[in-house]
Design an enzyme around this catalytic site. Sequence first.
Site, PDB file in Angstrom:
ATOM      1  N   SER A  40      -9.935  -0.831   6.794  1.00 17.97           N
ATOM      2  CA  SER A  40      -9.176  -0.577   5.566  1.00 17.97           C
ATOM      3  C   SER A  40      -8.421  -1.784   5.019  1.00 17.97           C
ATOM      4  CB  SER A  40      -8.182   0.578   5.787  1.00 17.97           C
ATOM      5  OG  SER A  40      -8.880   1.783   5.935  1.00 17.97           O
ATOM      6  N   SER A  88      -9.185   1.833   2.948  1.00 17.51           N
ATOM      7  CA  SER A  88      -8.269   2.625   2.149  1.00 17.51           C
ATOM      8  C   SER A  88      -7.249   1.792   1.377  1.00 17.51           C
ATOM      9  CB  SER A  88      -7.528   3.627   3.045  1.00 17.51           C
ATOM     10  OG  SER A  88      -6.813   2.953   4.068  1.00 17.51           O
ATOM     11  N   LYS A 145       0.838  -1.199   0.000  1.00 20.91           N
ATOM     12  CA  LYS A 145       0.000   0.000   0.000  1.00 20.91           C
ATOM     13  C   LYS A 145       0.877   1.255   0.000  1.00 20.91           C
ATOM     14  CE  LYS A 145      -3.682   1.989   2.912  1.00 20.91           C
ATOM     15  NZ  LYS A 145      -4.455   1.760   4.159  1.00 20.91           N
TER      16      LYS A 145
END
Length: 532
Positions: free
Chosen positions: A228, A204, A129
């Site tokens: 997330s 996210s 990420k």
Amino acid sequence: MALTRFERFLSRLLRAVMWMLFAAFKLFAPQQRHGVSRLPPITNPLLLLSAMQLARKIRRKEVTSVEVVQAYIDRIQEVNPLINAMVKDRFSAALQEAAQVDKLIEEETGGEDVLEDRLPLLGVPITVKEAFALQGMPNSTGLLSRRDLVSGADAPSVALLKRAGAIPLGVTNCSELCMWLESHNHLYGITNNPYDFERIAGGSSGGEGSILGGGASVIGVGSDIGGSIRIPCFFNGIFGHKPSLGIVSNDGQYPPTSGLQMGFLCTGPMCRYAEDLIPMLSIMGGPNANKLSLSDEVDLKKLRFFSVPHNGGSHLVSPVDAQLLHAQKMVVKRLEADLGVKVQELFIPQLKYSFQIWGTMMASPGKDGKPPTSFSELMSKGGKKVWPVWELFKWFLGFSSHTIAAIGLALVELFQSSHPSSFIIQQKESLQQELEKLLGTDGVLLYPSHPQIAPKHHHPVFTPFNFSYTGIFNILGLPVTQCPLGLSMEGLPLGVQIVTGKLQDRLSLATALYLEKAFGGWKEPGKTTAKP
């Protein structure tokens, strides 16, 4: 627990208002167009092996690391133009590192066991990420004001995976400042769901979920402060784990936490195959992983299972989709038939206040008495000060450098009370005590991952509190494994959260392994056709 007449009225009124706002929003929001309806199918069999299987084959010289890394590079180049999951690659460096791995294996004289013990992920590609620091890669978290920032070192969790032999391929998209459940920002654009490009990949960690779900990565790193990891894993049909608090380091990611938020944020593994969860967590946790006794055998027949089908009917949250309710019932039936256990269905009234509990705790001051950094302050870092109302006006004119979701979050903060509700604090404490007593050291709870199957792009703006199905467990500090359960009638992933007591991560991970065998785990999106 049934809703009162007034609560039903509020629920219907809220939904009517939201749909009117959505109709207006569609006039201003940019529309996506896709010439291709689905991902191309996987043709290289290396892409259908778990990370553990790949590592074993590489160690045994049945395949080279270069071949594996190249296979994933080819897949990323094939699908990323369609899903926009990877935002910056390091393919050249990854191939060089793979060649060094192959040379190391050729020169190793200690045998396969030595390599497995010292470098369990040797030669296996990984994605990360973008919110995490990966040396030489951007770390903007979708902020235009941080577009030129390049990490000079690795986040601790990433460093541990690299030290175990993993080879990063690049970084993946996230929502602006990691505080929204759609991975969209004005630096990298919007990430698509690999099962249906018109739908969201979650957030996210949505870029990570999308690239894994699309078969273009096998293991990845995500973070979770309200779902997330779990929401993208659910929407993209893969596995993920939010560990017990304090096991995996949260250092080296942006934005930093403040107030009480460090007690809610977790870093954890995301992957296509359940067997990779425990090895990844063992590596990412370092010495802290010993607290989890991950190597201990788990006898599922000796566990106590519970199922909670919904949150009790909060008027702020969408009702749980019938297909998700059915999928959870199928899990209950399978557990009872295969294991001989009795799954007790429960209704926990405090869950009705999940969003209010999450919002209250996230906004609470830290032990030093200082309030958390506001969202508008984080949006301003490195750039001009952000005034939410003015920013909203600019957005309608097409001049804002921020997404409508980020602006909305900043606006909400303007009306947030600085004095937490004693009733909500009481509900949180009551829920904490009840669940900790219920789960103990041998309890497993099934709970919906989200009330809806992957929504269409931008729709979450009008159902902003649905994430509370995952967010509540961040506040409670309980470990949760996200597990896929096949596909819906529309060809979209179904799934369930598996919740256990603190430091009992191995129970949910063992249950996920069982459910993978029972329901088939990840399903290749290129072989499915989503209905319109």
